[in-house]
Design a protein around this motif. Structure first.
Motif, PDB file in Angstrom:
ATOM      1  N   LYS A 111    -103.928  51.088  44.220  1.00 19.05           N
ATOM      2  CA  LYS A 111    -103.552  51.109  45.649  1.00 19.05           C
ATOM      3  C   LYS A 111    -104.558  50.209  46.416  1.00 19.05           C
ATOM      4  N   ARG A 112    -105.450  49.453  45.703  1.00 15.97           N
ATOM      5  CA  ARG A 112    -106.468  48.540  46.437  1.00 15.97           C
ATOM      6  C   ARG A 112    -105.901  47.209  46.456  1.00 15.97           C
ATOM      7  N   LEU A 113    -104.602  46.881  45.697  1.00 19.12           N
ATOM      8  CA  LEU A 113    -104.089  45.469  45.520  1.00 19.12           C
ATOM      9  C   LEU A 113    -103.811  44.977  47.175  1.00 19.12           C
ATOM     10  N   HIS A 114    -102.989  46.081  47.751  1.00 18.16           N
ATOM     11  CA  HIS A 114    -102.970  45.434  49.182  1.00 18.16           C
ATOM     12  C   HIS A 114    -103.642  45.175  50.140  1.00 18.16           C
ATOM     13  N   THR A 115    -105.144  45.384  49.839  1.00 13.41           N
ATOM     14  CA  THR A 115    -106.201  45.013  50.735  1.00 13.41           C
ATOM     15  C   THR A 115    -106.148  43.669  51.198  1.00 13.41           C
ATOM     16  N   ALA A 116    -106.127  43.293  52.499  1.00 17.25           N
ATOM     17  CA  ALA A 116    -106.341  42.080  53.236  1.00 17.25           C
ATOM     18  C   ALA A 116    -104.991  41.483  53.082  1.00 17.25           C
ATOM     19  N   ARG A 117    -103.833  42.025  52.844  1.00 21.13           N
ATOM     20  CA  ARG A 117    -102.488  41.537  52.748  1.00 21.13           C
ATOM     21  C   ARG A 117    -101.501  42.585  53.586  1.00 21.13           C
ATOM     22  N   SER A 118    -100.337  41.850  53.823  1.00 26.11           N
ATOM     23  CA  SER A 118     -99.198  42.291  54.600  1.00 26.11           C
ATOM     24  C   SER A 118     -97.833  41.908  53.766  1.00 26.11           C
ATOM     25  N   ARG A 119     -96.900  42.842  53.769  1.00 28.86           N
ATOM     26  CA  ARG A 119     -95.721  42.351  53.297  1.00 28.86           C
ATOM     27  C   ARG A 119     -95.069  41.137  54.036  1.00 28.86           C
ATOM     28  N   ASN A 120     -95.737  41.015  55.224  1.00 28.84           N
ATOM     29  CA  ASN A 120     -95.136  39.605  55.788  1.00 28.84           C
ATOM     30  C   ASN A 120     -95.676  38.505  55.216  1.00 28.84           C
ATOM     31  N   GLY A 131     -97.700  31.357  60.012  1.00 28.07           N
ATOM     32  CA  GLY A 131     -97.591  31.519  58.437  1.00 28.07           C
ATOM     33  C   GLY A 131     -96.495  32.507  57.991  1.00 28.07           C
ATOM     34  N   VAL A 132     -96.634  33.537  59.021  1.00 29.21           N
ATOM     35  CA  VAL A 132     -95.455  34.620  58.635  1.00 29.21           C
ATOM     36  C   VAL A 132     -94.279  34.425  59.151  1.00 29.21           C
ATOM     37  N   SER A 133     -94.086  33.759  60.155  1.00 28.41           N
ATOM     38  CA  SER A 133     -92.928  33.615  60.806  1.00 28.41           C
ATOM     39  C   SER A 133     -92.086  32.215  60.589  1.00 28.41           C
ATOM     40  N   ASP A 134     -92.785  31.540  59.973  1.00 26.35           N
ATOM     41  CA  ASP A 134     -92.163  30.020  59.622  1.00 26.35           C
ATOM     42  C   ASP A 134     -91.134  30.279  58.494  1.00 26.35           C
ATOM     43  N   ARG A 135     -89.908  29.559  58.819  1.00 24.12           N
ATOM     44  CA  ARG A 135     -88.896  29.468  57.930  1.00 24.12           C
ATOM     45  C   ARG A 135     -88.176  28.060  58.039  1.00 24.12           C
ATOM     46  N   ASP A 136     -89.062  27.230  58.466  1.00 27.22           N
ATOM     47  CA  ASP A 136     -88.467  25.749  58.624  1.00 27.22           C
ATOM     48  C   ASP A 136     -88.150  25.325  56.989  1.00 27.22           C
ATOM     49  N   PHE A 137     -88.936  25.738  56.207  1.00 29.75           N
ATOM     50  CA  PHE A 137     -88.683  25.241  54.796  1.00 29.75           C
ATOM     51  C   PHE A 137     -87.510  25.773  54.160  1.00 29.75           C
ATOM     52  N   CYS A 138     -86.926  27.035  54.785  1.00 25.65           N
ATOM     53  CA  CYS A 138     -85.395  27.515  54.482  1.00 25.65           C
ATOM     54  C   CYS A 138     -84.392  26.590  55.073  1.00 25.65           C
ATOM     55  N   LEU A 151     -85.764  33.919  67.829  1.00 27.15           N
ATOM     56  CA  LEU A 151     -86.948  34.899  67.233  1.00 27.15           C
ATOM     57  C   LEU A 151     -88.222  34.510  68.228  1.00 27.15           C
ATOM     58  N   PRO A 152     -88.919  35.414  68.652  1.00 22.97           N
ATOM     59  CA  PRO A 152     -90.173  35.229  69.179  1.00 22.97           C
ATOM     60  C   PRO A 152     -91.014  35.492  68.006  1.00 22.97           C
ATOM     61  N   ASN A 158     -90.300  39.186  62.444  1.00 19.68           N
ATOM     62  CA  ASN A 158     -88.980  40.193  62.914  1.00 19.68           C
ATOM     63  C   ASN A 158     -88.270  40.397  61.915  1.00 19.68           C
ATOM     64  N   LYS A 159     -87.611  41.605  61.813  1.00 21.56           N
ATOM     65  CA  LYS A 159     -86.871  42.081  60.710  1.00 21.56           C
ATOM     66  C   LYS A 159     -85.484  40.936  60.329  1.00 21.56           C
ATOM     67  N   ASP A 160     -85.322  40.285  61.420  1.00 18.37           N
ATOM     68  CA  ASP A 160     -84.008  39.395  61.278  1.00 18.37           C
ATOM     69  C   ASP A 160     -84.388  38.498  59.979  1.00 18.37           C
ATOM     70  N   LEU A 161     -85.666  38.197  59.692  1.00 17.37           N
ATOM     71  CA  LEU A 161     -86.141  37.184  58.754  1.00 17.37           C
ATOM     72  C   LEU A 161     -85.825  37.752  57.579  1.00 17.37           C
ATOM     73  N   GLN A 162     -85.242  38.719  57.123  1.00 14.64           N
ATOM     74  CA  GLN A 162     -84.795  39.480  55.883  1.00 14.64           C
ATOM     75  C   GLN A 162     -83.549  38.771  55.630  1.00 14.64           C
ATOM     76  N   GLU A 163     -82.821  38.113  56.519  1.00  8.01           N
ATOM     77  CA  GLU A 163     -81.418  37.690  56.347  1.00  8.01           C
ATOM     78  C   GLU A 163     -81.785  36.254  55.814  1.00  8.01           C
ATOM     79  N   ASP A 164     -82.972  35.808  55.690  1.00 12.49           N
ATOM     80  CA  ASP A 164     -82.947  34.493  55.251  1.00 12.49           C
ATOM     81  C   ASP A 164     -82.722  34.171  53.830  1.00 12.49           C
ATOM     82  N   LYS A 165     -83.121  35.232  52.928  1.00 11.64           N
ATOM     83  CA  LYS A 165     -82.875  35.242  51.552  1.00 11.64           C
ATOM     84  C   LYS A 165     -81.407  34.951  50.891  1.00 11.64           C
ATOM     85  N   GLU A 166     -80.539  35.896  51.367  1.00 19.60           N
ATOM     86  CA  GLU A 166     -79.265  35.898  50.982  1.00 19.60           C
ATOM     87  C   GLU A 166     -78.710  34.455  51.136  1.00 19.60           C
ATOM     88  N   ALA A 167     -78.775  34.112  52.303  1.00 18.79           N
ATOM     89  CA  ALA A 167     -78.286  32.769  52.674  1.00 18.79           C
ATOM     90  C   ALA A 167     -78.849  31.504  52.149  1.00 18.79           C
TER      91      ALA A 167
END
Length: 461
Positions: A100-109, A227-234, A312-313, A317-326
């Protein structure tokens, strides 16, 4: 159990859970999720955020999960919300509270952002190697057919004589640029977002440079929101893939034409053709047609990503979940097309006599006839008009410039003599175009050998 369950008093509706879940496609990043977590745990221990012995215990647990996953002894639970939830749950089941300590200083984002970058970096390397494989096949074929004359076209009308090798090298240049674009895309993808956390970084004394180094990145991203919202690389990768698919589609269109009885410049190997259910004579270029069709699919994936991002502001945002399938579909589409297309080109039979026969028709040496007069001092526009008149007469009499009698030439200009027939021979027309990038056989050979040399040792860069 959901990682965010503490705030809520009710279970998520089952239909909403299915709608919200991403495990069906982000499980593809299981290895990268584990690699990122191993690096994160190591950094936490080194920085004293968690005890070093616990960090080592977590790393050991994650390494075991990775080994089990690779060996097939561990299956991913399809009921898990996402790959991050599954890994953390499996780790906690094996280690207890230490997990349970693994997620310290980290987010799923920031976690999903690093997983995706790691995964796509690997995919780019594989796609670049596949493109290089196709380029090698094209260079080999071009060397074999550097002197085989064929008509070059503009507006799908016979225009000027070129060689089949020269035509193939045009596509080699396109695919070389595609490989270069992938390499450039990785340069901008090669930054680690871990430590950006949800959007605002963390108060823990972590070392983002260390995490980036452990994961093989050039460095960390410089802004936590980005860092968490950039999807330019996609977007960039999808664009690179779409361009490559357009090149494959253009080539496929020519393959389809060349296979037809109207052209019959090539014949595809039986292993890369299909037949008809009712017409026994048919030999269909289905691989080329499918590649041509799938180019639209890749372009659609790119459009999906651009449309997803445009409103996207900041930050996540949860919209970013759609990046992976595409983006995964775009990657898989190019990979699949190259897997089928390259051996199809490698095994196709070239029919030089048919190409030469087609080149003999259509007056594709008319420009050379005009240039012949220019070489004797006549202004080009005057030479152009005279040659056009000669072509019109040939059409009327059912002749070609090669078979038109010399006296007919002389009626238009006394500058003509019997040397005109040598000047307008197709082989002479092609061999004379020695300018850099031209279709002269020596040029084709130089170009093919130059690219083959360029490709040496590039698979792993």
């Amino acid at each position: 159990m959901k990682l965010w369950a503490g705030r809520f008093h009710k279970e998520l509706d089952s239909k909403v859970n299915d709608f919200n879940s991403s495990i069906s496609f982000d499980s593809r990043m299981a290895e990268e999720d584990l690699e990122g977590s191993i690096a994160h745990a190591a950094m936490l221990g080194e920085c004293g955020v968690i005890a070093q012995d616990e960090a080592e215990k977590i790393r050991g647990g994650l390494t075991g999960i990775l080994a089990d996953f690779k060996s097939g002894t561990l299956s991913i639970d399809p009921q898990a919300e996402d790959i991050h939830t599954f890994v953390e749950g499996e780790l906690t089941a094996r280690l207890g509270d230490a997990g349970k300590r693994l997620h310290t200083a980290r987010s799923r984002n920031d976690q999903v952002a690093v997983d995706l970058r790691l995964h796509l970096k690997k995919q780019c390397a594989g796609l670049k190697n596949q493109l290089n494989g196709l380029i090698r096949v094209l260079c080999k074929k071009a060397l074999e057919h550097s002197g085989d004359v064929m008509p070059g076209y503009t507006h799908m009308q016979r225009a000027q004589p070129i060689t089949f090798g020269h035509h193939l090298m045009a596509y080699a240049e396109m695919f070389l640029r595609d490989a270069s674009r992938l390499k450039d895309a990785v340069k901008r993808m090669d930054f680690c977002p871990l430590g950006s956390c949800a959007l605002a970084g963390t108060t823990y004394p972590i070392d983002r440079e260390r995490t980036a180094s452990l994961l093989g990145f050039s460095g960390p991203t410089q802004n936590s929101l980005d860092g968490v919202s950039d999807r330019d690389f996609c977007l960039e990768l999808a664009s690179c893939i779409s361009i490559a698919m357009v090149h494959l589609s253009r080539f496929s269109e020519e393959i389809v034409l060349w296979c037809s009885w109207e052209f019959k410049f090539i014949e595809l190997d039986d292993a890369f053709s299909t037949g008809s259910s009712i017409m026994p004579q048919k030999k269909n270029p289905d691989i080329a047609e499918l590649v041509r069709g799938k180019s639209g699919r890749a372009i659609g994936d790119m459009t999906t990503l651009f449309a997803m991002m445009k409103g996207l502001p900041l930050a996540y945002n949860k919209d970013l979940q759609e990046d992976k399938e595409a983006i995964f579909d775009a990657v898989d589409t190019l990979k699949l097309c190259l897997t089928a297309f390259t051996p199809m080109i490698d095994t196709m039979k070239v029919l030089p006599k048919n190409m030469r026969a087609a080149a003999a028709k259509g007056f594709i040496n008319a420009t050379d006839c005009a240039d012949y007069l220019v070489g004797k001092g006549m202004p080009f526009r005057t030479a152009y008009k005279i040659t056009g008149e000669l072509v019109a007469e040939c059409i009327e009499r059912g002749l070609t410039l090669e078979t038109l009698p010399l006296e007919e030439y002389k009626k238009r200009s006394e500058l003509f003599d019997k040397s005109v027939y040598d000047a307008i021979s197709l082989e002479r027309c092609v061999n004379g175009r020695k300018v850099l990038g031209g279709p002269a056989p020596k040029n084709v050979e130089f170009q093919a050998n130059r690219i083959l040399k360029l490709l040496e040792g590039t698979e792993d860069d």
